[in-house]
Design an enzyme around this catalytic site. Sequence first.
Site, short mmCIF file in Angstrom:
data_model
loop_
_atom_site.label_atom_id
_atom_site.label_comp_id
_atom_site.label_asym_id
_atom_site.label_seq_id
_atom_site.Cartn_x
_atom_site.Cartn_y
_atom_site.Cartn_z
N GLU A 1 -6.65 1.23 6.56
CA GLU A 1 -6.24 1.07 5.27
C GLU A 1 -5.42 -0.21 5.28
O GLU A 1 -4.21 -0.20 5.94
CB GLU A 1 -5.52 2.10 4.73
CG GLU A 1 -5.27 2.33 3.37
CD GLU A 1 -4.79 3.78 3.00
OE1 GLU A 1 -4.78 4.00 1.39
OE2 GLU A 1 -4.34 4.60 3.71
N CYS B 1 -3.63 4.06 -2.59
CA CYS B 1 -4.66 4.71 -1.69
C CYS B 1 -6.00 4.61 -2.05
O CYS B 1 -7.04 4.80 -1.78
CB CYS B 1 -4.12 6.22 -1.35
SG CYS B 1 -3.88 6.94 -3.13
N GLU C 1 -2.78 14.70 -1.12
CA GLU C 1 -3.37 13.60 -1.57
C GLU C 1 -3.19 12.46 -0.63
O GLU C 1 -2.02 11.94 -0.37
CB GLU C 1 -3.05 13.19 -2.97
CG GLU C 1 -3.85 12.14 -3.48
CD GLU C 1 -3.24 10.68 -3.15
OE1 GLU C 1 -3.93 9.95 -2.50
OE2 GLU C 1 -2.33 10.29 -4.10
N LYS D 1 11.39 15.59 -2.87
CA LYS D 1 11.96 14.67 -1.86
C LYS D 1 11.14 13.16 -1.90
O LYS D 1 9.92 13.38 -1.73
CB LYS D 1 11.68 15.26 -0.37
CG LYS D 1 12.53 13.92 0.83
CD LYS D 1 11.69 13.80 1.90
CE LYS D 1 10.48 13.00 1.91
NZ LYS D 1 10.83 11.59 1.75
#
Length: 491
Positions: free
Chosen positions: A395, A298, A264, A188
Amino acid sequence: MTGPDVHALLDRLLPAEQRRLWVAGEWRDAEGGDTFEVVDPADGQLLARVADGSVTDAVEALDAAVAAQADWAATAPRERGEILRSAFELIASRADDLAMLMSLEMGKAVAEAKGEVAYGNEFFRWFSEEAVRVHGRWMQAPAGGSRLLTIKKPVGPCFFVTPWNFPLAMGTRKIGPAIAAGCTMVVKPAHQTPLTMLALAGLLTEAGLPDGVLNVVPTTRAKEMSEALQGDDRLRKVSFTGSTGGGRTLVRQSADQLQRVSMELGGNAPFVVFEDADVDAAVDGAMTAKMRNMGEACTAANRFLVHASVAEEFAEKLAARMGALTVGRGQDEGVDVGPLIEEKAVESVSQLVTDAVHDGARLLTGGTVPDGPGFFYPPTVLLGVPADSAINAEEIFGPVAPITTFETEDEAVARANDTEYGLASYVYTRDLSRTIRMAERLEYGMVGINTGLISNPAAPFGGVKASGFGREGGFEGIEEYLETTYVALPV
């Protein structure tokens, strides 16, 4: 590049036939003919319509993966490896087209997209070589009288959820080891960037991948799809790259069927510059660690922790480099920094910068959302950011470098580890003993010493704490797709 030019280019790169679901070796419409829009982040306009898969479509994709699993697991390792190698060569031959397609749907500059194609393609080459190196062991039992044999088997059908920021590489580093190990899969892709994954499905088919081994189901109904697939006892593994919140949900959903999971997740990478560092080298590294993918990574340097004695020099040089970057449509000549993925990303980054300035930070460059269409935010450097400012806790996922100073090594370590995340970290120092201490003391899955680029297909990529678990790439990467069977052999 104008709207008509963009659509003509897209029609060449990915024909309408391939903007559908890829299930059991066929391009098919979604149930009910549903579609969703993919938007060009450079101007906010419609780029393409893609089939919007339903739960029924997802289950049919899993049906195809299950049906193909036994034959695929029995396929010779060399044959699986050769398919990956053929796909590697096809991708290399069409790198320019794939880079342009990625730039159109995601926004990154074409030159950077070419870098992702090369990086992502290396996972296919690496795992084409690992396919033939899967092995167990043979030993005599310590007490004698029997032999202990271990053999490796593919986990079985997998479900992969890939993010929008690296549309090719985040797919290849899951698909590559799965193919090498003998697993089938349902993928997906992110609804913002499904086009590259659909193109990749076509290339793998051209390379000889059998029907049903890879199935791709774009959707805007991710929650319903993941619940349905993870509730099915035929699914044996889930691999996800994305937010920590999303990862926690998938881990919880995996519990009932006890599925193998690889996560992750988010990051809050510290970039630590000590007083003995080569400042120019540190600035070079900062540009790489911060500006890869417009900061939408990330692994991006999120918090710059710089010794007070070199902070001004580092900040001025970094601001000069950041301020000189050209912002614009990723497909245009000379552009360094493309748009962010969507409007709410611009709003989030802008708010973090505004709050940091309110907290007392000094704006050295950038910081103002440009007028006009598209989701653009300028490269920005902030100096004197208070340690407790929100920009140091969240973040950023944008081209912003917040600089906070420190005085001692212990202070730097404490600040660097003061986060729930533990994915990537960076350290600049010329002291060998300090290098060893920092590598051992930092609570991160990856540590870059005097480099701003740590990702490598031959190395194990992954984090600790709220950044997840499991490793992608390296010798460790294929183990995520293998189960161990122990066989007792009396003699």
